[in-house]
Design a protein around this motif. Structure first.
Motif, PDB file in Angstrom:
ATOM      1  N   ALA A 128       0.826  -1.218   0.000  1.00 22.36           N
ATOM      2  CA  ALA A 128       0.000   0.000   0.000  1.00 22.36           C
ATOM      3  C   ALA A 128       0.856   1.264   0.000  1.00 22.36           C
ATOM      4  O   ALA A 128       0.503   2.256  -0.648  1.00 22.36           O
ATOM      5  CB  ALA A 128      -0.937  -0.004   1.208  1.00 22.36           C
ATOM      6  N   TYR A 129       1.982   1.226   0.693  1.00 20.26           N
ATOM      7  CA  TYR A 129       2.820   2.425   0.829  1.00 20.26           C
ATOM      8  C   TYR A 129       3.651   2.700  -0.428  1.00 20.26           C
ATOM      9  O   TYR A 129       4.275   3.733  -0.542  1.00 20.26           O
ATOM     10  CB  TYR A 129       3.740   2.299   2.047  1.00 20.26           C
ATOM     11  N   GLU A 130       3.697   1.732  -1.356  1.00 17.96           N
ATOM     12  CA  GLU A 130       4.441   1.936  -2.618  1.00 17.96           C
ATOM     13  C   GLU A 130       3.507   2.289  -3.773  1.00 17.96           C
ATOM     14  O   GLU A 130       3.892   3.011  -4.696  1.00 17.96           O
ATOM     15  CB  GLU A 130       5.242   0.668  -2.959  1.00 17.96           C
ATOM     16  N   VAL A 131       2.281   1.770  -3.717  1.00 17.49           N
ATOM     17  CA  VAL A 131       1.320   1.942  -4.819  1.00 17.49           C
ATOM     18  C   VAL A 131       1.147   3.394  -5.289  1.00 17.49           C
ATOM     19  O   VAL A 131       1.114   3.653  -6.495  1.00 17.49           O
ATOM     20  CB  VAL A 131      -0.057   1.345  -4.420  1.00 17.49           C
ATOM     21  N   PRO A 132       1.054   4.377  -4.373  1.00 20.03           N
ATOM     22  CA  PRO A 132       0.764   5.735  -4.834  1.00 20.03           C
ATOM     23  C   PRO A 132       1.813   6.320  -5.777  1.00 20.03           C
ATOM     24  O   PRO A 132       1.538   7.293  -6.471  1.00 20.03           O
ATOM     25  CB  PRO A 132       0.719   6.548  -3.529  1.00 20.03           C
ATOM     26  N   TYR A 133       3.003   5.718  -5.804  1.00 16.13           N
ATOM     27  CA  TYR A 133       4.089   6.288  -6.601  1.00 16.13           C
ATOM     28  C   TYR A 133       4.284   5.563  -7.934  1.00 16.13           C
ATOM     29  O   TYR A 133       5.144   5.932  -8.723  1.00 16.13           O
ATOM     30  CB  TYR A 133       5.379   6.300  -5.775  1.00 16.13           C
ATOM     31  N   GLY A 134       3.513   4.520  -8.156  1.00 15.13           N
ATOM     32  CA  GLY A 134       3.477   3.874  -9.467  1.00 15.13           C
ATOM     33  C   GLY A 134       4.734   3.167  -9.922  1.00 15.13           C
ATOM     34  O   GLY A 134       5.000   3.116 -11.123  1.00 15.13           O
ATOM     35  N   PRO A 135       5.521   2.570  -9.023  1.00 18.77           N
ATOM     36  CA  PRO A 135       6.718   1.868  -9.505  1.00 18.77           C
ATOM     37  C   PRO A 135       6.326   0.685 -10.386  1.00 18.77           C
ATOM     38  O   PRO A 135       5.391  -0.037 -10.058  1.00 18.77           O
ATOM     39  CB  PRO A 135       7.393   1.386  -8.217  1.00 18.77           C
ATOM     40  N   MET A 136       7.008   0.512 -11.504  1.00 16.63           N
ATOM     41  CA  MET A 136       6.753  -0.644 -12.367  1.00 16.63           C
ATOM     42  C   MET A 136       7.527  -1.829 -11.819  1.00 16.63           C
ATOM     43  O   MET A 136       8.742  -1.769 -11.656  1.00 16.63           O
ATOM     44  CB  MET A 136       7.223  -0.349 -13.792  1.00 16.63           C
ATOM     45  N   VAL A 243      10.541  -4.077  -1.832  1.00 17.28           N
ATOM     46  CA  VAL A 243      11.825  -3.381  -1.897  1.00 17.28           C
ATOM     47  C   VAL A 243      11.959  -2.384  -0.753  1.00 17.28           C
ATOM     48  O   VAL A 243      13.062  -2.110  -0.274  1.00 17.28           O
ATOM     49  CB  VAL A 243      12.027  -2.732  -3.289  1.00 17.28           C
ATOM     50  N   THR A 244      10.839  -1.858  -0.277  1.00 18.73           N
ATOM     51  CA  THR A 244      10.870  -0.958   0.881  1.00 18.73           C
ATOM     52  C   THR A 244      11.582  -1.607   2.067  1.00 18.73           C
ATOM     53  O   THR A 244      12.261  -0.939   2.839  1.00 18.73           O
ATOM     54  CB  THR A 244       9.426  -0.562   1.281  1.00 18.73           C
TER      55      THR A 244
END
Ligand SMILES: [Zn+2]
Lengths: 383, 141
Positions: A128-136, A243-244
Motif C-alpha cells: 500500500a505504501y508503494e502503490v501511490p508512486y506507481g513503480p513498475m 523493496v521498501t
C-alpha cells in the motif's frame, strides 16, 4: 573433499510446445513432466511427491496432480518467487531423508507471453505504501538497487551492459534462444531507458516456458540411470517481501544462501565449472557474483568488465543465454536447473563447457529479496 | 483535509488495518512512523508489533519530514494511472529518524543520492494525499 550428494536428478525436460501457445500453464507442466518421466524410465505411479510454484495457480501442486492424475503423499508448493524450484531441490532431499517420499516431480509451466498477465492476484500483491508512486514491478525495484550500487561502488552502465553482451554471446550458441544476434555495450546504452539506470537491453525477455525434473535419492538413481545429476547441496534465504524492506539495496540474500550452499556441498568456487545466475536485469548478476564470493562486495562491475563470462572466458555463466536472451517465463529458476543439467550431462551442443562437472545454480525471487542456491555435479566429480 | 501543494493523478491503494491508519494521518498531512518505547527503535512500514522486540502497539509518532535520497530511479514507462507524468523520479527516502519509505522527488534541478530533502504533500486521488519530497536549498527548482 566433497560431501555426499543429497539428491539425484534422473529426468529433466522442457515442454516441447513451450513456444506454440497451444497449452495452458498446467498443460505445459504436464507435457514437460511426461517427457521427464519417460527419460527417467519410471512409471507415473512411482511418483509420490509433487513440487511446483506458479504465478497462475494459487495451489499449483493440486493442478499438477489433477492434470497428471497423480495422488502424492508429499506436496510442496513453496513459493519464494522465481527461485522456488531451486529451493524445491533441497526440500525434496529433506523429504526423502525423512522417509516421506521416494520419487518427486518438480514442475512449472507459464504462458505469460501468449495470454498476458492473467496471474493469480495475490502473486502481484502490491504494498500500500508503494502503490501511490506507481513503480513498475519488478524493474523499479532492481533499478533502485542498481542506482545505489553505482553510488556506493562506482559501478558503471558499461559494466552492467557487459552482462547483457556476454549473455547474448552465449545465446548465439544456443539454437533455441529467442535473441541470438550479437550486441555491443553501445547497443545496450543506446536502447531506451526504462527505469534509470536500466535500459531496455538490461532487461530480460518475456516468454512462455516451463520444465520438469524427476528427483530421487542417489541410491535409487543408480537403478534408474547411468547419468544421474547429483544435487550436492541447496540453501535458501529471504530478507523482505517488498523493496521498501530491503536492508541496504546492494547485498542480496544470496550472501547468505550462496556461501551456505557451497559450505554444505563441501566445494569451493575453484571447483565450480559453470554458473547459472538468475538474470532478470543485468545488475542482478553483478550483485550475485559479489554475494557468491567470486569477487568482493562492490567489485562485481570490474569483475565482469574483461569479458570473463563470455563464451571462451574463464567463468562460463548463463550458457543458455539466460533470461536476458534465451527465455524468461516469469520464474526462471526451472530454466537455471535445466541448463545446469544439460551442461553436466555434456548435452549442451555448441555451448557445451569443456569438462563441466560442477555447476552452481543461483536463483532469486521477489525484488531480489529471496534467493535459493544449489550445487549440482555429475558422476565424474564424485569419483 | 488540508490543501496540497501538488496535484498528480495517481493510484490510491487498497489499504486495510494499520495501512488505513497511516493513510488517514496522511489526510491531515502528518507523516507517521512508529516508535517502540520498549527498545527505542523507529520503524516503517507501520506494524502491529515492534519488529525488533515484538512489543505490542508501537506508538505512532510524527516524523520531522526531512531526510536524504537513499536511492532513486527515473521511470520512463508510464504505469496505468500516471498519464503524462513520465519520466518522473521514484526514490527511497531515508528519514532523519532512520526508517526509509518510497516516495517521489519533485521540483529538483537534478537528483543525486545523499541530497537532503523535505516533505510536501500531493493529492493523487480524491481523498488520498501522500508525501512527496523536494530538495532543500540550491538543488531545488
Ligand atoms: Zn521494540
Amino acid at each position: 573433499m566433497s560431501g555426499e550428494p543429497i539428491l539425484a536428478i534422473v529426468g529433466a525436460a522442457a515442454p516441447a510446445s513451450q513456444d506454440t501457445g497451444t497449452y495452458t500453464p498446467a498443460g505445459l507442466m504436464a507435457e514437460a513432466s511426461a517427457a521427464a518421466i519417460k527419460q527417467a524410465g519410471i512409471e507415473k505411479s512411482d511418483i509420490d511427491g509433487l513440487f511446483s510454484a506458479s504465478s497462475f495457480y494459487y495451489m499449483p501442486t493440486l493442478n499438477l496432480g489433477e492434470y497428471l492424475d497423480i495422488t502424492p503423499r508429499y506436496s510442496d508448493s513453496t513459493t519464494i518467487g522465481g527461485c522456488s524450484f531451486v529451493a524445491h531441490l533441497h526440500h525434496a532431499a529433506a523429504a526423502i531423508a525423512a522417509g516421506e517420499m521416494t520419487i518427486g516431480l518438480i514442475a512449472y509451466g507459464s504462458t505469460q507471453r501468449s495470454i498476458g498477465s492473467r496471474f493469480v492476484k495475490s502473486m502481484s500483491e502490491p504494498l500500500a505504501y508503494e502503490v501511490p508512486y506507481g513503480p513498475m514491478w519488478p524493474i523499479a525495484g532492481f533499478a533502485l538497487q542498481a542506482q545505489r550500487h553505482m553510488h556506493e561502488f562506482g559501478t558503471t552502465s558499461e559494466q552492467l551492459a557487459e552482462v547483457a553482451v556476454a549473455t547474448r554471446g552465449w545465446a548465439g550458441l544456443n539454437p533455441a534462444a529467442a535473441m541470438r544476434d550479437p550486441i555491443t555495450v553501445e547497443d545496450v546504452l543506446n536502447s531506451p531507458m526504462i527505469c534509470s539506470p536500466l535500459h531496455r537491453l538490461d532487461c530480460c525477455l518475456v516468454t512462455d516456458g516451463g520444465g520438469a525434473l524427476i528427483v530421487t535419492s542417489p541410491e535409487r538413481a543408480r537403478d534408474l540411470t547411468d547419468q544421474p545429476i547429483y544435487v550436492l547441496s541447496g540453501s535458501e534465504a529471504h530478507i523482505a517481501r517488498y523493496v521498501t524492506g530491503h536492508p541496504d539495496f546492494v547485498t542480496s540474500p544470496g550472501a547468505i544462501s550462496g556461501p551456505a550452499a557451497l559450505d554444505k556441498a563441501g566445494v569451493s568456487l575453484e571447483d565450480i565449472d559453470h554458473v547459472q545466475i538468475y538474470d532478470p536485469f543485468t545488475i542482478a548478476v553483478i550483485i550475485a557474483l559479489e554475494d557468491l564470493g567470486f569477487c568482493a562486495k562492490g567489485e562485481g562491475g570490474a569483475f565482469v568488465e574483461d569479458g570473463k563470462t563470455r563464451p571462451g572466458g574463464s567463468l562460463p555463466l548463463n550458457t543458455d543465454g539466460g533470461g536476458l536472451s534465451n527465455r524468461h517465463p516469469g520464474m526462471l529458476g526451472m530454466n537455471l536447473i535445466l541448463e545446469a543439467v544439460a551442461q553436466l550431462r555434456a548435452d549442451a551442443g555448441d555451448r557445451q563447457v569443456a569438462d563441466a562437472n560442477v555447476s552452481l545454480v543461483h536463483g532469486l525471487g521477489g525484488v531480489y529479496t529471496a534467493t535459493a542456491t544449489a550445487v549440482l555435479a555429475n558422476k565424474s566429480f564424485l569419483k | 483535509m488540508t490543501s496540497s501543494v501538488y496535484d498528480f493523478s495517481g493510484v490510491a491503494p487498497a489499504a486495510h488495518g494499520e495501512e488505513s491508519t497511516w493513510f488517514e494521518y496522511c489526510r491531515d498531512h502528518r507523516l507517521m512512523i512508529q516508535h517502540c518505547a520498549s527498545c527505542d527503535q523507529y520503524q516503517f512500514p507501520p506494524r502491529s508489533i515492534c519488529a525488533s522486540c515484538l512489543a505490542e502497539s508501537p506508538q505512532w509518532v510524527e516524523a520531522a519530514g526531512t531526510g536524504i535520497v537513499f536511492t532513486y530511479t527515473n521511470q520512463y514507462r508510464e504505469p496505468p494511472g500516471f498519464k503524462g507524468q513520465v519520466p518522473y523520479t521514484i526514490a527511497m527516502i531515508e528519514l532523519e529518524e532512520g526508517p526509509r519509505l518510497m516516495s517521489r522527488v519533485v521540483d529538483a534541478k537534478h537528483i543525486k543520492i545523499g541530497m537532503p530533502v523535505e516533505i510536501r504533500w500531493a493529492t493523487i486521488a480524491e481523498g488520498t494525499d501522500v508525501p512527496v519530497f523536494v530538495p532543500i536549498g540550491t538543488d531545488s527548482l
